[in-house]
Motif scaffolding. Structure first.
Motif, PDB file in Angstrom:
ATOM      1  N   VAL A  48       0.836  -1.203   0.000  1.00 35.24           N
ATOM      2  CA  VAL A  48       0.000   0.000   0.000  1.00 35.24           C
ATOM      3  C   VAL A  48       0.871   1.253   0.000  1.00 35.24           C
ATOM      4  O   VAL A  48       1.781   1.394   0.807  1.00 35.24           O
ATOM      5  N   THR A 217      -2.630   3.991   8.609  1.00 29.00           N
ATOM      6  CA  THR A 217      -3.946   3.606   8.100  1.00 29.00           C
ATOM      7  C   THR A 217      -4.615   4.719   7.302  1.00 29.00           C
ATOM      8  O   THR A 217      -5.110   4.484   6.186  1.00 29.00           O
ATOM      9  N   ILE A 221      -5.789   4.661   3.377  1.00 21.18           N
ATOM     10  CA  ILE A 221      -7.153   4.896   2.906  1.00 21.18           C
ATOM     11  C   ILE A 221      -7.182   6.002   1.851  1.00 21.18           C
ATOM     12  O   ILE A 221      -7.822   5.863   0.794  1.00 21.18           O
ATOM     13  N   PHE A 224      -5.853   4.709  -1.481  1.00 22.57           N
ATOM     14  CA  PHE A 224      -6.791   3.865  -2.219  1.00 22.57           C
ATOM     15  C   PHE A 224      -7.933   4.685  -2.813  1.00 22.57           C
ATOM     16  O   PHE A 224      -8.360   4.447  -3.950  1.00 22.57           O
ATOM     17  N   GLU A 225      -8.438   5.657  -2.058  1.00 29.23           N
ATOM     18  CA  GLU A 225      -9.539   6.466  -2.577  1.00 29.23           C
ATOM     19  C   GLU A 225      -9.105   7.262  -3.806  1.00 29.23           C
ATOM     20  O   GLU A 225      -9.848   7.370  -4.787  1.00 29.23           O
ATOM     21  N   LEU A 253      -8.325  -5.028  -3.897  1.00 28.74           N
ATOM     22  CA  LEU A 253      -8.036  -3.717  -3.306  1.00 28.74           C
ATOM     23  C   LEU A 253      -9.288  -3.099  -2.682  1.00 28.74           C
ATOM     24  O   LEU A 253      -9.205  -2.429  -1.648  1.00 28.74           O
ATOM     25  N   SER A 254     -10.452  -3.325  -3.291  1.00 27.70           N
ATOM     26  CA  SER A 254     -11.705  -2.818  -2.717  1.00 27.70           C
ATOM     27  C   SER A 254     -11.960  -3.450  -1.356  1.00 27.70           C
ATOM     28  O   SER A 254     -12.399  -2.784  -0.404  1.00 27.70           O
ATOM     29  N   LEU A 257      -9.516  -1.945   1.223  1.00 28.77           N
ATOM     30  CA  LEU A 257      -9.952  -0.593   1.595  1.00 28.77           C
ATOM     31  C   LEU A 257     -11.150  -0.650   2.544  1.00 28.77           C
ATOM     32  O   LEU A 257     -11.180   0.052   3.564  1.00 28.77           O
ATOM     33  N   LEU A 260     -10.007  -1.574   6.029  1.00 25.44           N
ATOM     34  CA  LEU A 260      -9.287  -0.479   6.684  1.00 25.44           C
ATOM     35  C   LEU A 260     -10.274   0.575   7.195  1.00 25.44           C
ATOM     36  O   LEU A 260     -10.157   1.060   8.323  1.00 25.44           O
ATOM     37  N   LYS A 261     -11.257   0.895   6.381  1.00 25.37           N
ATOM     38  CA  LYS A 261     -12.236   1.911   6.768  1.00 25.37           C
ATOM     39  C   LYS A 261     -13.131   1.427   7.907  1.00 25.37           C
ATOM     40  O   LYS A 261     -13.566   2.222   8.752  1.00 25.37           O
TER      41      LYS A 261
END
Length: 274
Positions: A48, A217, A221, A224-225, A253-254, A257, A260-261
């Motif tokens: 990441v 973290t 995030i 990725f966004e 990857l989705s 993410l 993590l969220k």
């Protein structure tokens, strides 16, 4: 019956990786005798935030001129960065035959073969003498290794007294179950997540002293966004992690993410000293 190591190697396997990368360089009209590390940075750092977080980790201590071991080196991007930007002699070890072959050829392509060495091997049984390295470095590797005590004991064994262990890892947060696939595992049978507190307990018991830790973290995030927003507009990049994950990149990857969220997983980096 397929061994765990074979199962994990098969999870990561993409045949002809080096040839695929070379073809993609040609399609971008990049001359093969003038390839720079930046031309392949999108594919040779399988974690990441990629090259950006490796540079942060490298700047956490003075690495100039040191001998560094990258455990779970993948395609060798961090080894080449450390060699070129920090004058390190680097050794990478990975369980994937295709990754080691590709890492070796990529170092030749960017003329760093004299400062980087790549070895096929098991991270839980390192083929090196005691006290062999000034620094041991690992990024997103322990999730595939069931015996954490063995893994960290080997890192401790090959690290010189006074040397540093640098890490950047995906760790479990809380007790909730994790859904798959993920970038490191197609199914739960290939994944061995644990928590930051457990990692610290293993390292402390070995006699390593924690010098710093950073929660990565939120940065992960945001990365990725931004990546998904870019994919929606431009599609898959010519030189990105899609080269390593193929069509599975979006679900994997989705999923990462989302975890993590939801605070089921976290990203942390840090430094320990022997």
């Amino acid at each position: 019956m397929e061994s765990l190591n074979q199962s994990i190697e098969n999870h990561y396997l993409q045949e002809g990786l080096y040839e695929n990368i070379v073809q993609r360089l040609k399609e971008q009209n990049i001359a093969l005798n003038h390839v720079k590390r930046s031309d392949i940075a999108g594919v040779d750092e399988f974690h990441v935030r990629g090259a950006a977080v490796s540079k942060e980790l490298a700047n956490s201590i003075n690495l100039n001129g040191l001998h560094v071991l990258d455990v779970g080196c993948g395609l060798g991007g961090p080894c080449r960065m450390l060699a070129e930007e920090h004058n390190c002699q680097t050794t990478g070890i990975d369980i994937s035959t295709e990754y080691i072959r590709t890492a070796t050829k990529l170092s030749e392509l960017v003329h760093l073969q004299n400062k980087t060495t790549f070895i096929l091997g098991d991270a839980a049984h390192l083929p090196f003498e005691n006290d062999a390295f000034d620094v041991v470095w690992t990024q997103h590797v322990q999730m595939n290794i069931p015996d954490k005590k063995q893994f960290y004991s080997e890192i401790h064994r090959v690290l010189k007294p006074g040397g540093h262990f640098l890490y950047y890892e995906i760790l479990k947060k809380g007790k909730e179950a994790v859904s798959y696939p993920m970038p490191w595992a197609s199914t739960a049978n290939q994944s061995f997540l644990f928590q930051a507190e457990e990692m610290d307990a293993f390292l402390t018991a070995l006699g390593l002293t924690k010098e710093q830790t950073t929660n990565q973290t939120e940065a992960g995030i945001a990365f990725f966004e931004a990546l998904f927003a870019k994919l929606q507009v431009s599609g898959l990049p010519k030189m990105g992690l899609n080269v390593l994950m193929g069509e599975t990149i979006k679900p994997k990857l989705s999923n990462l993410l989302a975890h993590l969220k939801a605070e089921k997983l976290e990203l942390k980096s840090g430094v320990y000293k022997k």
